[in-house]
Design an enzyme around this catalytic site. Sequence first.
Site, mmCIF file in Angstrom:
data_model
loop_
_atom_site.group_PDB
_atom_site.id
_atom_site.type_symbol
_atom_site.label_atom_id
_atom_site.label_comp_id
_atom_site.label_asym_id
_atom_site.label_seq_id
_atom_site.Cartn_x
_atom_site.Cartn_y
_atom_site.Cartn_z
ATOM 1 N N ASP A 128 25.954 29.701 40.878
ATOM 2 C CA ASP A 128 24.890 28.757 40.520
ATOM 3 C C ASP A 128 25.084 28.176 39.115
ATOM 4 O OD1 ASP A 128 24.290 30.904 38.882
ATOM 5 O OD2 ASP A 128 22.255 31.205 39.643
ATOM 6 N N HIS B 93 25.659 29.910 36.280
ATOM 7 C CA HIS B 93 25.228 30.696 35.108
ATOM 8 C C HIS B 93 26.430 31.226 34.331
ATOM 9 C CE1 HIS B 93 25.120 34.420 37.897
ATOM 10 N NE2 HIS B 93 25.894 34.810 36.907
ATOM 11 N N ASP C 6 26.107 40.869 28.465
ATOM 12 C CA ASP C 6 24.806 41.074 29.122
ATOM 13 C C ASP C 6 24.729 42.477 29.706
ATOM 14 O OD1 ASP C 6 26.745 40.597 31.038
ATOM 15 O OD2 ASP C 6 25.778 38.846 31.914
HETATM 16 C C1 GLP Z 1 27.487 38.131 36.861
HETATM 17 C C2 GLP Z 1 27.688 38.258 35.347
HETATM 18 C C3 GLP Z 1 28.456 37.100 34.782
HETATM 19 C C4 GLP Z 1 29.638 36.806 35.683
HETATM 20 C C5 GLP Z 1 29.164 36.329 37.021
HETATM 21 C C6 GLP Z 1 30.285 36.071 38.000
HETATM 22 O O1 GLP Z 1 26.218 37.821 37.269
HETATM 23 N N1 GLP Z 1 26.493 38.433 34.593
HETATM 24 O O2 GLP Z 1 28.876 37.413 33.458
HETATM 25 O O3 GLP Z 1 30.418 35.801 35.106
HETATM 26 O O4 GLP Z 1 28.255 37.244 37.586
HETATM 27 O O5 GLP Z 1 30.758 37.265 38.551
HETATM 28 P P1 GLP Z 1 32.074 37.410 39.374
HETATM 29 O O6 GLP Z 1 33.184 37.276 38.403
HETATM 30 O O7 GLP Z 1 32.033 38.786 39.964
HETATM 31 O O8 GLP Z 1 32.079 36.350 40.385
#
Ligand code: GLP
Length: 261
Positions: A136, A138, A67
């Site tokens: 959340d 995602h 992304d």
């Molecule tokens: C972001 C990314 C995701 C990632 C998530 C968790 O929003 N788009 O790909 O998995 O957040 O991030 P983190 O690993 O910093 O908790």
Amino acid sequence: MEVVILEDEAQVGRAGADAIAEHVRRDPAAVLGLATGSTPLAIYRELADRVGRGELSLARCRAFLLDEYVGLPPGHPESYRAVIDREFVDLVDIDPAHVLSPDCGATDLPGACATYEQAIAAAGGVDVQLLGVGSDGHIAFNEPGSSLVSRTRVKTLTPQTRRDNARFFGGDIDAVPRHCVTQGIGTILDARHLVLVALGPAKAEAVHQLVEGPVSARWPASALQMHAHVTVLLDEAAADRLHLKNYYRETYLGKLSWQGF
Ligand code: GLP
């Protein structure tokens, strides 16, 4: 789905690197799916160490990012392309020209999304896809309510995700873009092996829902239950709400010697 509960981030980093290295050993030109966020960093550091020691080479691999934010100026240090270059590409021997991310500077964003899907398909699909998970639920930027068969497209970030990610923008939620381009859940499920990583207590509910909850767009990561080859790597805190924690531990400890990830 294999659920692996490990002691800490360092162990998770080694296990994640093992999972990727297995693919590269089988096919030195493997196609890697890269995730941003803080969770995969231990895996990237471990891979960089192995490349540095000459134990592993990613020179023939290609890679695709999950992304990218829409609306950041080119070269912004928190664009996911800049982050992955800094935290991974610059530290290993992969050819930077073989690392692709969605073109969010394009005037025709839907066209850029279709082009990205075509590039993944032309590479033969992703062999091993790293994933984090949002608090959340995602994956990539597929926020709650995302179609479970979605393809690469523009999405709007939830206030929760923008709050979570404000730490990368000096704590200023207004500096976090509102839109992104993300591989869809259907795109992600096309990868041959999914390796989802979660660390810390803030991920415990999302992990419980994705592993043990119903498959639902409310918790997009639960779509992974529909994939035949998923490895979930967790530290103790992220595993805290799993009902079948002891079973997962017993299964992992009792793996047969020839079983990798
Ligand atoms: C972001 C990314 C995701 C990632 C998530 C968790 O929003 N788009 O790909 O998995 O957040 O991030 P983190 O690993 O910093 O908790």
